[in-house]
Enzyme design. Sequence first.
Site, PDB file in Angstrom:
ATOM      1  CG  PHE A   1      -3.600  -2.386  -2.461  1.00 46.50           C
ATOM      2  CD1 PHE A   1      -4.309  -3.069  -3.553  1.00 46.50           C
ATOM      3  CD2 PHE A   1      -3.449  -3.314  -1.422  1.00 46.50           C
ATOM      4  CE1 PHE A   1      -4.289  -4.429  -3.572  1.00 46.50           C
ATOM      5  CE2 PHE A   1      -3.518  -4.617  -1.325  1.00 46.50           C
ATOM      6  CZ  PHE A   1      -4.281  -5.202  -2.606  1.00 46.50           C
TER       7      PHE A   1
ATOM      8  CB  SER B   1       2.956  -0.403  -3.796  1.00 44.84           C
ATOM      9  OG  SER B   1       3.057   0.978  -3.902  1.00 44.84           O
TER      10      SER B   1
ATOM     11  CG  HIS C   1      -1.820   1.318   1.354  1.00 44.62           C
ATOM     12  ND1 HIS C   1      -1.511   2.148   2.408  1.00 44.62           N
ATOM     13  CD2 HIS C   1      -2.614   1.778   0.664  1.00 44.62           C
ATOM     14  CE1 HIS C   1      -2.520   3.143   2.161  1.00 44.62           C
ATOM     15  NE2 HIS C   1      -3.211   2.919   1.004  1.00 44.62           N
ATOM     16  CB  SER C   2       1.105   4.255   0.183  1.00 36.58           C
ATOM     17  OG  SER C   2       1.313   5.372   0.532  1.00 36.58           O
ATOM     18  CG  LEU C   3       7.222   4.445   0.825  1.00 40.86           C
ATOM     19  CD1 LEU C   3       7.721   5.155  -0.495  1.00 40.86           C
ATOM     20  CD2 LEU C   3       7.725   5.471   2.116  1.00 40.86           C
TER      21      LEU C   3
END
Length: 682
Positions: free
Chosen positions: A477, A354, A350-352
């Site tokens: 995500f 990923s 998720h976010s960073l």
Amino acid sequence: MSSVESHQEQLSQSDPSPSSNSSSSFELIDMDVGSLYEPVSSHWFYCKIIDSKELWIPFNSDDSQQLEEAHGSGKDCNERVVPTDGGRYDVHLGERMRYAVYWDEPPSEVRRCTWFYKGDKDNKYVPYSESFSQVLEETYMVAVTLDEWKKKLESPNREIIILHNPKLMVHYQPVAGADEWGSTSTEQGRPRSVKRGVENIPVDIHCGEPLQIDHLVFVVHGIGPACDLRFRSIVQCVNDFRSVSLNLLQTHFKKAQENQQIGRVEFLPVNWHSPLHSTGVDIDLQRITLPSINRLRHFTNDTILDVFFYNSPTYCQTIVDTVASEMNRIYTLFLQRNPDFKGGVSIAGHSLGSLILFDILTNQKDSFGDIDSEKGSFRTVEDQGDVPTLEEELKKLQLSEFLTVFEKEKVDKEALALCTEKDLQEMGIPLGPRKKILNHFRTRKNSMGVNRSATSASEVSVKYPRLNYKPEIFFAFGSPIGMFLTVRGLRRIDPNYKFPTCKGFFNIYHPFDPVAYRIEPMVVPEVEFEPMLIPHHKGRKRMHLELREGFTRMSMDLKNNLLGSLRMAWKSFTRAPYPALQASETAEETEAEPESSSEKSSEVNTEETPAEVKEELPINVGMLNGGQRIDYVLQEKPIESFNEYLFALQSHLCYWESEDTVLLVLKEIYQTQGISLDQPLQ
């Protein structure tokens, strides 16, 4: 008389000492016990501390039954360790404590519960201790068998419990100074309800999880210790994700479950924030942080600075080492606890998180060592297959006649890529061929997998650890991967590029997510096309989106009809009035009108259904996802469409409880095993 003396007197009256006359009465009581008294059924609970408050949560029915069986198994039951919650927690029966298996978490108290009382400020029931519950049960049994009620007991905490009758039992909390003022139990605050047996209290007890694990997914969080608007940890958010997946398996993979083809997917969180901030960096930051707006600065230090940490060579190494080592550690422990596991492994970020996974995957080594993880840079695409020679490159550019010139100057392909226009001019290469050669190598430099210097400066000094497995799919995500690659100077991803050890890549995002960026335009920059719309988990497009598309089509129809009417009116106005020209004009009209109608139809087709045309055309987005589409967009909810800015932050944190997101993940995972949804979603 004190409450204790009263309690003792009540017990002495209800439990007379044996005598010659009492034996027959006890025999009579024993005869009626089976019909009047039934032992209470127990259920196991564990205690969670949430916002400094104790919350007692029931184990699922399967886990509670296992704990009860272990509890009654014999003398060595206190030495037993019972795995619960799908194997993610162990309960030590002797300690009555519950420990997390795969991550750090304070242990929770465990209790075998039979009697409950209502809490202070809510409707949740709190279990009594096991020892006092046994006292309550014995008193209840005597009251039932003798049919003598209004039993009064005092708990170890000086709380008064009165059993008026089987349906009315109350609990009074002690009031300071009650004994000095001589107050009675009925004057000690508001009475609270007492219940016997878990079936009599309002609590949701879920069924157990399937024992069979088909696939394992590691989930890596983004910036900060909190992962949603309720400031919950990655463990709690992944719990939601897992719960949603279990529900969707029952509704959308029902046939496969009934045929025992599938069990479940296990999702395990990976935490890198705590190890990073335990390095002492927080103390160093506190020294230089201004004292004003303290809460905002603390929030910045705890969250947003994680992005800068990842761009720092020192802390980037700490982060990637933590993520990779944690996934390897958990994977090894998982195999030890699940020796029969034969499924695959996927990863999600998720976010960073990923971006961290993207960099780790990019720098893995496959069996042929295509990726140089020591240097932390992308290898050339040619290194992954047959390397074109200089002769082949020039032939491709239709410049084969200059091969002898380069051979004479001992210029190979690598040297030619470094040549400037002045160098080529000095070798006698004409202007046109010079431009072709320079443009060819400039394009290659801007492609992923070609320019070794395309990665950020921080990456050059990072040594990327190797994972102990090859992930099947990588799910991102709300991912900023596209933005970071662009900032690093990567203008294009080569269509032939793919992760060395991972076959699939899905970039999933909410349309209002301010952190998310697309990937496909970096692979196919010359073609504009929409991302794939993720189907609604109930099998249809959201109503407001259908209405919006309907209004769009209606406006297009009105526009096209209006244009057609104006065109016909214009022709009638400009028609020649002379009778001698009418015949020829009519002939021209008959020839022109079909053309105009074809123009009209083409306009209708291109304007009316652009989405359908684009969907019909095959879009090649390269091999990063094995030839499949990469970008997948969620459908916003009706309330979200009213104000995009208001729901922007919520959109970035919506994935944990999004049925549409979870269903796409399950669908792609089970497709690797040849198992599809009961009904394909539209």
